[in-house]
Design a protein around this motif. Structure first.
Motif: not given
Length: 367
Positions: A197-218
């Motif tokens: 759950s925390t990893a998914e939150k980090i993925e969504r937070a980074i993508n939202a901050a940079l306004n593009r899909r750059v983070a992916l939870m492995l």
């Protein structure tokens, strides 16, 4: 006196548990490649006030001191060289990430012989090696010991650990770690506490901050960051943009107990099934009072020791049964424990039984 306590069920917590709060990303993860390197070396501390190694018990200290003096042009071969003001030490340090030649680091020294104290000593130039065998730091300087010792003819007092100390800024970086951080095309973020759950939150937070899909939870412990997709100039710029992103981490329900100190800590997510709680105390006291029986005057009898034992069992009134409904919250548990008056040491034994019975819905950690 033997004390036995019959405690059937309860939960314990230290007061003042804080609810889950938002945390910066840099406090939740480790960035791939941004790490330190451990260093170790073997050296000598000199200038001790008679508290150094006894050279008969630590011959390696004498050998090393002779080698140092000979390198300095002093010939001590065949001499009785037995000073009491030197000590052999292991020197350890950590080379921080991105350390450059000429920067300084703290070093720790620890006696390996029978030295009594390193207080007031000076560490002689000591090379520190990494796991690859290369020298990265050279250490030298005055040792600040972590304790003090005093002794007389019949007593000795020790406070702290005088056989270990630090040399602040005593290590100078001589070699840099070869790592081209600027050439990285992707960076993995390793969660310090893996959680999906925390990893998914980090993925969504980074993508939202940079306004593009750059983070992916492995997986639950890793989030991969595509540097090229960010559009920023370098990996350093990317990390500077994302490391202060605020994320609210998820936590597992966990109970941690320390048997040595009797400390019990439990977070707000801990739940228990419907249970009953009771407490009672049983005290067994055994006292030995042998009696000496003397023979009559002028008789041929012998003095005899007659054993006499007194045993008693006292049972203190219990607190009765207290029932906790299913899904009991932390606040309810704390209120119930305060009403029962259960001591922390007794609570630890109770918690083990609760976990074994399957009524405690949390990870149970004993330190």
């Amino acid at each position: 006196m033997i004390r036995a306590a019959l405690l059937v069920l309860t939960l314990a917590i230290m007061p003042g548990v804080v609810a889950a709060s938002s945390v910066r990303l840099k406090d939740l993860v480790e960035f791939d490649g941004v790490r330190g390197n451990d260093l170790v070396g073997y050296g000598l501390v000199v200038g001790l006030n008679g508290t150094g190694d006894g050279l008969r018990n630590s011959p390696f200290t004498e050998e090393m001191m002779v080698n140092i003096l000979e390198r300095l042009g002093v010939n001590v071969g065949g001499e009785q060289f037995r000073p009491k003001n030197i000590a052999a030490v292991l020197v350890t340090s950590s080379l921080p990430a991105f350390s450059r030649a000429g920067s300084k680091v703290d070093v720790t020294v620890s006696a390996i012989g029978d030295a009594k104290s390193l207080l007031g000593g000076t560490l002689i130039m000591t090379p520190l090696n990494a796991a690859d065998g290369d020298v990265y730091v050279v250490a030298q300087g005055t040792v600040i010991a972590g304790g003090i010792a005093a002794e007389g003819d019949a007593a000795r007092v020790v406070h702290g650990v005088p056989t270990a100390g630090i040399v602040p800024s005593g290590g100078r970086v001589e070699r840099e770690v070869e790592f081209e951080f600027a050439d990285m095309t992707s960076i993995r973020l390793a969660l310090r506490t893996p959680d999906f759950s925390t990893a998914e939150k980090i993925e969504r937070a980074i993508n939202a901050a940079l306004n593009r899909r750059v983070a992916l939870m492995l997986d639950g412990g890793t989030v991969e960051l595509d540097i090229d997709a960010t559009g920023l100039r370098s990996p350093a710029h990317v990390l500077s943009r994302i490391e202060n992103i605020i994320v609210e981490p998820e936590r597992r329900a966990r109970v941690v107990v320390d048997q040595r100190s009797g400390t019990i800590v439990m977070d707000e997510n801990v739940r228990i099934s419907r249970v009953a709680v009771a407490q009672g105390n049983l005290t067994l006291t055994i006292e030995e009072g042998p009696m000496v029986v003397q023979p009559n005057p002028f008789s041929e009898g012998e003095t005899v020791v007659v054993p006499r034992t007194t045993a008693a069992i006292n049972e203190e009134p219990g607190t009765g049964l207290a029932e906790l409904a299913p899904g009991t919250t932390l606040k309810d548990v704390v209120s119930g424990l305060n009403a029962l008056g259960v001591s922390p040491m007794d609570m630890i034994d109770i918690l083990k039984s609760i976990k074994a019975a399957g009524a405690l819905h949390a990870e149970f950690i004993v330190q």
